[in-house]
Design a protein around this motif. Structure first.
Motif, short mmCIF file in Angstrom:
data_model
loop_
_atom_site.label_atom_id
_atom_site.label_comp_id
_atom_site.label_asym_id
_atom_site.label_seq_id
_atom_site.Cartn_x
_atom_site.Cartn_y
_atom_site.Cartn_z
N ILE A 171 82.82 35.96 9.37
CA ILE A 171 82.45 36.95 8.36
C ILE A 171 83.31 38.15 8.38
N SER A 172 83.36 38.56 7.24
CA SER A 172 84.27 40.11 7.11
C SER A 172 83.24 41.20 6.70
N TYR A 173 83.67 42.25 7.25
CA TYR A 173 82.89 43.49 6.94
C TYR A 173 83.51 44.31 5.99
N TYR A 174 82.74 45.00 5.04
CA TYR A 174 83.17 45.62 4.20
C TYR A 174 82.21 46.93 3.97
N ILE A 175 83.05 48.25 3.68
CA ILE A 175 82.26 49.34 3.54
C ILE A 175 82.17 49.60 2.05
N ALA A 176 81.03 49.91 1.50
CA ALA A 176 80.70 49.94 0.01
C ALA A 176 80.75 51.51 -0.15
N PRO A 177 81.97 51.75 -1.22
CA PRO A 177 82.38 53.00 -1.50
C PRO A 177 81.29 54.07 -1.87
N GLU A 178 80.28 53.49 -2.57
CA GLU A 178 79.36 54.27 -3.24
C GLU A 178 78.23 54.78 -2.19
N VAL A 227 77.65 49.48 5.24
CA VAL A 227 78.56 48.32 5.79
C VAL A 227 77.92 46.90 5.59
N SER A 228 78.42 45.91 4.76
CA SER A 228 77.95 44.93 4.43
C SER A 228 78.94 43.76 5.19
N LYS A 229 77.94 42.50 5.26
CA LYS A 229 78.84 41.52 5.72
C LYS A 229 79.28 40.39 4.53
N ILE A 230 80.33 39.98 4.76
CA ILE A 230 80.73 39.07 3.71
C ILE A 230 81.27 37.70 4.24
N PRO A 231 80.27 36.57 4.10
CA PRO A 231 80.91 35.38 5.08
C PRO A 231 81.68 34.52 4.09
N GLY A 232 82.70 34.29 4.67
CA GLY A 232 83.87 33.39 4.19
C GLY A 232 84.61 33.79 2.99
N GLY A 233 84.04 34.37 2.14
CA GLY A 233 84.59 34.83 0.68
C GLY A 233 85.64 35.96 0.78
N PRO A 234 86.36 36.24 -0.15
CA PRO A 234 87.17 37.37 -0.16
C PRO A 234 86.55 38.70 -0.11
N VAL A 235 87.20 39.64 0.36
CA VAL A 235 86.64 41.05 0.54
C VAL A 235 87.12 41.75 -0.49
N PRO A 236 86.31 42.67 -1.10
CA PRO A 236 86.81 43.61 -2.44
C PRO A 236 87.95 44.49 -2.12
N PRO A 237 88.88 44.55 -2.66
CA PRO A 237 90.05 45.25 -2.23
C PRO A 237 89.53 46.89 -2.04
N PRO A 238 90.22 47.56 -1.11
CA PRO A 238 89.67 48.96 -0.65
C PRO A 238 90.04 49.86 -1.99
N ILE A 239 89.43 50.99 -1.87
CA ILE A 239 89.25 51.69 -3.17
C ILE A 239 90.80 52.64 -2.98
N PRO A 240 91.24 53.07 -4.05
CA PRO A 240 92.50 53.85 -3.83
C PRO A 240 92.40 55.15 -3.06
N GLN A 241 93.26 55.61 -2.35
CA GLN A 241 93.32 56.80 -1.55
C GLN A 241 92.78 57.97 -2.32
N GLU A 242 93.31 58.20 -3.68
CA GLU A 242 92.90 59.37 -4.38
C GLU A 242 91.62 59.39 -4.90
N LYS A 243 90.90 58.22 -4.61
CA LYS A 243 89.47 58.19 -5.22
C LYS A 243 88.56 58.47 -3.89
N ARG A 244 89.04 58.66 -2.88
CA ARG A 244 88.14 58.51 -1.47
C ARG A 244 87.45 59.74 -1.15
N THR A 245 87.88 60.88 -1.59
CA THR A 245 87.19 62.22 -1.33
C THR A 245 85.86 62.28 -1.86
N ILE A 246 85.10 62.62 -0.93
CA ILE A 246 83.56 62.75 -1.04
C ILE A 246 83.25 64.34 -1.49
#
Ligand code: SF4
Ligand code: SF4
Length: 255
Positions: A171-178, A227-246
């Protein structure tokens, strides 16, 4: 007792004393193999004669049964790892078992070479598995706490198929940007600093550093559930640095 009684046993063994066989972690065994040891032997008190309420020798047994399957998974001969239960008064048994194990390991030959595995391939396989030790322990938590009654049950505690599946469905872990609100809780709790964190910045998991312990999944507040769990499959690429500001509502400029 073996030393006091001046019993002879293999001189190639290096002894490491621990308070309880249950203290021998899966990581210790894999580290020994990574450091080029050809075999690992664990001696523990007889089952049901543990000095502690924890019955650590059962933990040691289960860890060995799992580790032997992991060794099979990466192509190593599981006989390079052995556990034997005996009392401290059984010096003769200890010497006999050590000699037997020493001969077995000699027969198997140097680690990897005996199995025909390329040394660099073995090194990278062991490194990959070691990185997953916390994940393995979380996933196999219940079985690792078993108390098997009969040796006939040992082989079935962890099956070969189950172990192969364990690694094919990591299982991989992924943070949904939205959904991430940059509360920083996950980053503070991550044991290996695998979360790229900053104030008012959407958090991102560094998949190379992540040891898949699941802590971020557990601690992310339910109202964000980012945070979500992604079993087996590829993890979406991280969002670019310039789009991370909230930009918080209070920070938005009035129109
Ligand atoms: S699962 Fe989460 S908390 Fe655990 S190592 Fe990976 S990023 Fe860190
Ligand atoms: S705990 Fe959840 S909301 Fe908070 S920073 Fe981590 S992922 Fe984002």
């Amino acid at each position: 007792m073996a030393g006091v009684s001046r019993l002879q046993y293999t001189t190639e063994a290096r002894l490491i004393r621990v308070m309880c066989s249950g203290r021998v972690d899966l990581e210790f065994v894999l580290r020994a193999f990574s450091n080029g040891m050809d075999g690992v032997f664990i001696g523990g008190c007889r089952l049901n004669e543990c000095n502690y309420t924890t019955h650590g020798n059962y933990h040691a047994l289960n860890m060995v049964l799992l580790c032997r399957r992991i060794m099979e998974h990466i192509g190593l001969n599981p006989d390079r790892l052995r556990i034997q239960f005996m009392s401290s008064a059984e010096g003769i048994l200890f010497a006999e078992v050590m000699n037997e194990f020493g001969n077995k390991v000699k027969e198997l030959g140097p680690l990897g070479k005996g199995e025909g595995i390329d040394p660099s391939e073995l090194k990278s396989k062991l490194a990959e598995i070691r990185k997953l030790v916390p994940y393995i322990k979380v996933v196999k938590n219940e079985k690792l706490a078993s108390r098997l009654k009969r040796p006939e049950e040992y082989d079935q505690l962890f099956t070969r198929e189950e172990t192969d599946k364990l690694f094919s469905e990591v299982i991989s872990y992924y943070i949904a940007p939205e959904q991430c609100q940059a509360c920083m809780i996950c980053a503070k709790r991550c044991p290996v600093e695998a979360i790229v964190s900053a104030k008012n910045m959407i958090h991102v998991i560094d998949q190379e550093k992540c040891i898949k312990c699941g802590t971020c999944f557990e601690v992310c507040p339910p109202r964000f559930a980012a945070v979500s769990k992604i079993p087996g499959g590829p993890v979406p690429p991280p969002i670019p640095q310039e789009k991370r500001t909230i930009v918080r509502k209070s920070q938005e400029k009035p129109v």
